[in-house]
Design a protein around this motif. Structure first.
Motif, PDB file in Angstrom:
ATOM      1  N   ARG A 168      31.806  35.075  57.615  1.00 28.90           N
ATOM      2  CA  ARG A 168      33.134  34.462  57.477  1.00 28.90           C
ATOM      3  C   ARG A 168      33.038  33.051  56.905  1.00 28.90           C
ATOM      4  O   ARG A 168      33.862  32.650  56.072  1.00 28.90           O
ATOM      5  N   ALA A 169      32.033  32.292  57.342  1.00 27.76           N
ATOM      6  CA  ALA A 169      31.844  30.936  56.817  1.00 27.76           C
ATOM      7  C   ALA A 169      31.518  30.988  55.327  1.00 27.76           C
ATOM      8  O   ALA A 169      32.065  30.212  54.535  1.00 27.76           O
ATOM      9  N   ALA A 170      30.661  31.927  54.929  1.00 29.50           N
ATOM     10  CA  ALA A 170      30.300  32.061  53.515  1.00 29.50           C
ATOM     11  C   ALA A 170      31.522  32.433  52.680  1.00 29.50           C
ATOM     12  O   ALA A 170      31.727  31.880  51.595  1.00 29.50           O
ATOM     13  N   LEU A 171      32.338  33.343  53.181  1.00 28.77           N
ATOM     14  CA  LEU A 171      33.554  33.723  52.455  1.00 28.77           C
ATOM     15  C   LEU A 171      34.500  32.537  52.323  1.00 28.77           C
ATOM     16  O   LEU A 171      35.106  32.323  51.271  1.00 28.77           O
ATOM     17  N   PHE A 172      34.637  31.760  53.387  1.00 30.14           N
ATOM     18  CA  PHE A 172      35.489  30.577  53.348  1.00 30.14           C
ATOM     19  C   PHE A 172      34.997  29.608  52.271  1.00 30.14           C
ATOM     20  O   PHE A 172      35.774  29.130  51.447  1.00 30.14           O
ATOM     21  N   ILE A 173      33.687  29.333  52.283  1.00 24.99           N
ATOM     22  CA  ILE A 173      33.113  28.392  51.315  1.00 24.99           C
ATOM     23  C   ILE A 173      33.310  28.896  49.893  1.00 24.99           C
ATOM     24  O   ILE A 173      33.739  28.146  49.015  1.00 24.99           O
ATOM     25  N   GLU A 174      33.029  30.165  49.652  1.00 22.79           N
ATOM     26  CA  GLU A 174      33.156  30.709  48.303  1.00 22.79           C
ATOM     27  C   GLU A 174      34.604  30.709  47.830  1.00 22.79           C
ATOM     28  O   GLU A 174      34.885  30.407  46.665  1.00 22.79           O
ATOM     29  N   ARG A 175      35.539  30.978  48.734  1.00 24.93           N
ATOM     30  CA  ARG A 175      36.966  30.921  48.373  1.00 24.93           C
ATOM     31  C   ARG A 175      37.363  29.481  48.030  1.00 24.93           C
ATOM     32  O   ARG A 175      38.069  29.228  47.046  1.00 24.93           O
ATOM     33  N   GLU A 176      36.884  28.529  48.814  1.00 21.08           N
ATOM     34  CA  GLU A 176      37.196  27.120  48.560  1.00 21.08           C
ATOM     35  C   GLU A 176      36.572  26.634  47.252  1.00 21.08           C
ATOM     36  O   GLU A 176      37.184  25.853  46.523  1.00 21.08           O
ATOM     37  N   LEU A 177      35.352  27.089  46.952  1.00 21.66           N
ATOM     38  CA  LEU A 177      34.725  26.730  45.674  1.00 21.66           C
ATOM     39  C   LEU A 177      35.562  27.263  44.510  1.00 21.66           C
ATOM     40  O   LEU A 177      35.754  26.557  43.511  1.00 21.66           O
ATOM     41  N   GLN A 178      36.067  28.482  44.641  1.00 21.17           N
ATOM     42  CA  GLN A 178      36.935  29.045  43.596  1.00 21.17           C
ATOM     43  C   GLN A 178      38.203  28.214  43.461  1.00 21.17           C
ATOM     44  O   GLN A 178      38.648  27.935  42.345  1.00 21.17           O
ATOM     45  N   ASN A 179      38.784  27.826  44.597  1.00 23.71           N
ATOM     46  CA  ASN A 179      39.994  26.999  44.564  1.00 23.71           C
ATOM     47  C   ASN A 179      39.750  25.661  43.870  1.00 23.71           C
ATOM     48  O   ASN A 179      40.645  25.109  43.245  1.00 23.71           O
ATOM     49  N   GLU A 180      38.531  25.150  43.998  1.00 25.40           N
ATOM     50  CA  GLU A 180      38.150  23.884  43.351  1.00 25.40           C
ATOM     51  C   GLU A 180      37.694  24.120  41.906  1.00 25.40           C
ATOM     52  O   GLU A 180      37.292  23.175  41.230  1.00 25.40           O
ATOM     53  N   GLU A 181      37.714  25.384  41.473  1.00 24.39           N
ATOM     54  CA  GLU A 181      37.272  25.793  40.139  1.00 24.39           C
ATOM     55  C   GLU A 181      35.814  25.421  39.879  1.00 24.39           C
ATOM     56  O   GLU A 181      35.447  24.975  38.795  1.00 24.39           O
ATOM     57  N   ILE A 182      34.989  25.623  40.912  1.00 25.90           N
ATOM     58  CA  ILE A 182      33.545  25.430  40.813  1.00 25.90           C
ATOM     59  C   ILE A 182      32.934  26.821  40.761  1.00 25.90           C
ATOM     60  O   ILE A 182      33.097  27.613  41.685  1.00 25.90           O
TER      61      ILE A 182
END
Length: 148
Positions: free
Chosen positions: A20-34
């Protein structure tokens, strides 16, 4: 009489939390367009963010606690996406030095914000004393398994 928690239950819970933490981080990275970064790369970035000079690959392996092949793979991926660069040490050509590129340095604020949001999500409204106890207990589990 105390009931011993079943190892599969503990490991399953840890696995679900990590996922769940990994999914959160990856979703946030996408939101930041990284792009081109996985949650596992975070440990490399956080170490390199602290460095002023290029560091030997061996040092990254030691400081992150990951095996050499894992770190090498992560560094290669980050290099392909333009976040880090590698070069041979001028003193010892066997030594590979790694440093962040401008692109790599530029994502530091986003990484720090994502990290803060993740910790807020993990701890929620947990009292400070419970937070400290949780960290201590997890550290003890890590030491029991041979982590430093």
């Amino acid at each position: 009489m105390t009931t011993k928690p079943h190892i599969n239950g503990i490991m399953a819970q840890i696995g679900r939390i990590r996922e769940r933490a990994a999914l959160f981080i990856e979703r946030e990275l996408q939101n930041e367009e990284i792009h081109g970064i996985l949650s596992a790369h975070g440990i490399i970035f956080f170490y390199l963010f602290q460095q002023q000079q290029p560091v030997p690959m061996k040092e990254i392996v030691e400081k992150t606690g990951r095996v050499k092949s894992t770190v090498t793979g992560m560094i290669n991926t980050l290099e392909q996406h333009g976040y880090v660069e590698k070069k041979q040490s001028p003193e010892d050509r066997r030594v590979i030095l790694v440093q962040l590129t401008e692109k790599g340095r530029s994502i530091r604020p986003a990484f720090e914000n994502i990290s803060t949001r993740l910790l807020e999500k993990i701890f929620g409204d947990m009292p400070d004393g419970d937070r400290e106890t949780l960290v201590q207990l997890l550290s003890q589990v890590g030491m029991n398994l041979g982590l430093s």
